[in-house]
Design a protein around this motif. Structure first.
Motif, PDB file in Angstrom:
ATOM      1  N   PHE A  58     -17.982  34.334  18.633  1.00 14.84           N
ATOM      2  CA  PHE A  58     -18.509  33.278  17.765  1.00 14.84           C
ATOM      3  C   PHE A  58     -20.010  33.106  17.974  1.00 14.84           C
ATOM      4  O   PHE A  58     -20.773  33.015  17.001  1.00 14.84           O
ATOM      5  CB  PHE A  58     -17.792  31.955  18.041  1.00 14.84           C
ATOM      6  N   THR A  59     -20.455  33.026  19.229  1.00 16.68           N
ATOM      7  CA  THR A  59     -21.880  32.800  19.469  1.00 16.68           C
ATOM      8  C   THR A  59     -22.716  33.973  18.968  1.00 16.68           C
ATOM      9  O   THR A  59     -23.824  33.777  18.458  1.00 16.68           O
ATOM     10  CB  THR A  59     -22.158  32.565  20.962  1.00 16.68           C
ATOM     11  N   THR A  60     -22.195  35.183  19.093  1.00 12.00           N
ATOM     12  CA  THR A  60     -22.927  36.353  18.592  1.00 12.00           C
ATOM     13  C   THR A  60     -23.086  36.287  17.076  1.00 12.00           C
ATOM     14  O   THR A  60     -24.188  36.488  16.536  1.00 12.00           O
ATOM     15  CB  THR A  60     -22.191  37.649  18.977  1.00 12.00           C
ATOM     16  N   VAL A  79     -31.640  25.443  17.892  1.00 14.56           N
ATOM     17  CA  VAL A  79     -30.185  25.284  17.858  1.00 14.56           C
ATOM     18  C   VAL A  79     -29.554  25.885  19.105  1.00 14.56           C
ATOM     19  O   VAL A  79     -29.816  27.034  19.453  1.00 14.56           O
ATOM     20  CB  VAL A  79     -29.574  25.963  16.612  1.00 14.56           C
ATOM     21  N   GLY A  80     -28.718  25.109  19.769  1.00 16.68           N
ATOM     22  CA  GLY A  80     -27.918  25.607  20.874  1.00 16.68           C
ATOM     23  C   GLY A  80     -26.502  25.895  20.383  1.00 16.68           C
ATOM     24  O   GLY A  80     -25.987  25.171  19.526  1.00 16.68           O
ATOM     25  N   ILE A  81     -25.893  26.957  20.901  1.00 14.15           N
ATOM     26  CA  ILE A  81     -24.546  27.335  20.469  1.00 14.15           C
ATOM     27  C   ILE A  81     -23.671  27.526  21.696  1.00 14.15           C
ATOM     28  O   ILE A  81     -24.079  28.169  22.661  1.00 14.15           O
ATOM     29  CB  ILE A  81     -24.541  28.656  19.677  1.00 14.15           C
ATOM     30  N   THR A  82     -22.459  26.984  21.651  1.00 16.61           N
ATOM     31  CA  THR A  82     -21.483  27.270  22.687  1.00 16.61           C
ATOM     32  C   THR A  82     -20.152  27.587  22.037  1.00 16.61           C
ATOM     33  O   THR A  82     -19.814  27.053  20.986  1.00 16.61           O
ATOM     34  CB  THR A  82     -21.338  26.100  23.681  1.00 16.61           C
ATOM     35  N   GLY A  83     -19.418  28.491  22.651  1.00 20.88           N
ATOM     36  CA  GLY A  83     -18.146  28.952  22.101  1.00 20.88           C
ATOM     37  C   GLY A  83     -17.825  30.311  22.670  1.00 20.88           C
ATOM     38  O   GLY A  83     -18.404  30.730  23.673  1.00 20.88           O
ATOM     39  N   PRO A 130     -24.183  28.425  28.034  1.00 20.99           N
ATOM     40  CA  PRO A 130     -23.041  28.986  28.761  1.00 20.99           C
ATOM     41  C   PRO A 130     -21.803  28.953  27.894  1.00 20.99           C
ATOM     42  O   PRO A 130     -21.389  27.898  27.419  1.00 20.99           O
ATOM     43  CB  PRO A 130     -22.907  28.041  29.968  1.00 20.99           C
ATOM     44  N   ASN A 131     -21.215  30.093  27.659  1.00 18.39           N
ATOM     45  CA  ASN A 131     -20.166  30.160  26.655  1.00 18.39           C
ATOM     46  C   ASN A 131     -18.814  30.539  27.243  1.00 18.39           C
ATOM     47  O   ASN A 131     -18.682  30.764  28.439  1.00 18.39           O
ATOM     48  CB  ASN A 131     -20.550  31.132  25.532  1.00 18.39           C
TER      49      ASN A 131
END
Length: 529
Positions: free
Chosen positions: A259-261, A251-255, A278-279
């Motif tokens: 939020f990402t933490t 899963v990739g997360i951006t924000g 990159p967030n």
């Protein structure tokens, strides 16, 4: 007077596996000289004004000779107080840290070594391979596959007779040669072995074989470097947990950082491999004293993000305004994350919608005010404390009800885009020019992901130029309908993207995203049968 040099082991790969001491020093550093395999996200922990100098090596692409690296460390120590030499794994496990320390000792430069977790053990552990195991292996041996003169690996006859687990580092291109040599000198061709690529990264991959089959398996499976080659009975074991709800899911997360933490912790707790892409960082705009006094005079303060809460309280502190000045204000928060951030500052929300969205917040706030105002909504003043990209639905909803509304923009959301800064070149000009970090230099990028999660509509707009760097095997996931709508707009303009499914969390929160991923992964995950 020279500064002090810290040789820090960055750990096996993933940015969260650096030691606490190493991270603390990295965040204070004036200069960071770093290796090729250092995680982008670890470098994002550096000060925004720190000088970042790439000096690392990769097979066939040596950027600087070791002697020049040592000299550059010394030159930086002459100009700066805190100089970090950031090395993959542990500085003393095939990291040539000893040579750099000898240079510092010869020149009387103060230094400290901060140990790191070596990938010789950690990459295998992450892939479920123990280096020792009762009844199978009482010892392990770590061997380099990359020699100074580039010649064949020596002592294979000795290694073939050793008991325990053999671990070959920096050996990807020599694995067939190693396997052939071990069998030639008497090791059984049925001895288990494995190749672990990109250990601890979201792109981690394990390929199993035997000494007799590994050369052919490498042709068919094509594992990529960086890789660790392990030989011995423990290589047949698989001690990964395969029954978490998101086991094997990438899963990739951006924000935003908050939020990402939060999302990363939730997903990892459920077995997923997570790549925080990159967030969004924030750039506070700054408020004047009169502006803060005006904000405090409003009946309602509305926060639409945890970032807004943090920036607002920083502003109060910088202007010497006591939290008790908020006694006459009621507070609304868009969701549980924002509510939690308020609680950290001793302030508890009077209103939080059941649904995490600005639309829902606007509706419940309007209804609450109309219920309490005695028929005079124009006497109620609401201050929204948020980013420059705040949703206009809050403005419209309150204005249509005749409620007084003020929009205070506290910060600008920015996409983190780490750039190498070589403002101070060596006298011989050997350092490469400044350039943007790219996926060919950072092994955690150009990944295949099962899901890419977006925590806000602004995150969608900011991240889309980077989408070509990742490949989506599953779906894009939106925290809510507004974010999903923004994804839809982007996809309508790009034919390459409009075949990717979009999932929207039923509950607009981090836990809602988790549940959405669980449900979809159960349907799509490979069967064990």
């Amino acid at each position: 007077m020279t500064g002090k040099v810290y040789l820090i082991g960055a750990g096996p790969g993933s940015s969260d596996l650096v030691t606490g001491r190493g991270l603390s020093l990295l965040q204070k550093a004036d200069v960071v000289l770093y290796d090729y395999l250092i995680s982008y996200h670890l470098l994002c922990q550096c000060r925004s004004d720190a000088l970042l100098i790439p000096v690392g090596k990769r097979a066939g692409h040596h950027s600087l000779p070791q002697e020049e690296i040592s000299r550059e460390i010394g030159r930086m120590a002459e100009k700066h107080d805190i100089v970090v030499r950031l090395k993959g794994g542990d500085p003393f496990v095939f990291g040539r840290g000893g040579e750099e320390i000898q240079y510092l000792q010869e020149h009387g430069i103060p230094f400290e070594t901060v140990p790191g977790v070596t990938s010789a053990i950690a990459a295998l552990s992450s892939a479920g391979i123990p280096v020792t195991h009762r009844g199978l292996a009482r010892s392990f041996h770590v061997i380099t596959g990359s020699t100074k003169d580039g010649c064949e690996i020596r002592d294979l006859a000795l290694y073939a007779k050793m008991e325990g687990t053999l671990i070959f580092m920096m050996s990807h291109h020599k694995i067939p040669e190693i396997a052939a040599g071990l069998t030639e000198y008497g090791m059984d061709s049925d001895t288990p072995c494995a190749i672990v690529s990109s250990g601890t990264y979201v792109t981690e991959r394990r390929v199993n074989a035997t000494l007799g089959t590994v050369a052919e398996v490498m042709k068919t499976e094509a594992p990529e470097p960086p890789a660790v080659f392990v030989v011995g009975e423990t290589a047949a074991l698989d001690m990964r947990c395969g029954y978490d709800s998101l086991s094997g899911c990438r899963v990739g997360i951006t924000g935003s950082t908050s939020f990402t933490t939060r999302m990363t912790e939730l997903l990892r707790d459920n077995g997923a491999r997570v790549l925080p892409l990159p967030n969004l960082s924030i750039s506070p705009i700054g408020l004047s004293g009169p502006e803060l006094e005006d904000i405090i005079s409003h009946e309602w303060l509305v926060f639409t993000s945890a970032n807004g809460v943090a920036v607002f309280f920083d502003e109060l502190t910088s202007h010497g305004i006591d939290i008790r000045s908020l006694a006459g204000c009621r507070v609304a928060a868009v969701g549980s994350g924002t509510e939690s951030e308020l609680g950290k500052h001793g302030l508890f929300a009077d209103l939080v919608p059941d649904e995490y969205s600005v639309d829902a917040l606007a509706t419940v706030l309007r209804d609450r005010i109309l219920s309490d105002c005695g028929g005079h909504p124009e006497n109620v003043r609401v201050a929204a404390l948020r980013s420059t990209m705040g949703s206009k639905c809050l403005d419209r909803c309150l204005a249509e009800a005749g409620i007084g509304f003020s929009d205070y923009q506290l910060y600008r959301p920015l996409l983190q885009n780490l750039t190498e800064k070589n403002d101070e070149k060596a006298e011989d000009g050997s350092l490469s020019p400044a350039r943007t970090l790219s996926d060919d230099r950072y092994p955690e990028y150009s990944p295949v992901l099962d899901y890419l999660v977006f925590g806000s509509s602004s995150g969608v707009r900011n991240f889309m130029p980077y989408l070509s760097k990742v490949r989506i095997a599953g779906a894009l996931v939106a925290i809510g309908t507004v974010t999903a709508g923004e994804i839809g707009k982007i996809m309508d303009r790009d034919e390459k993207l409009n075949t990717i499914p979009v999932l929207t969390a039923e509950k607009f929160s981090a836990s809602g995203i988790l549940e959405t991923l669980r449900k979809d992964w159960r349907k799509s995950r490979p069967s064990d049968e």
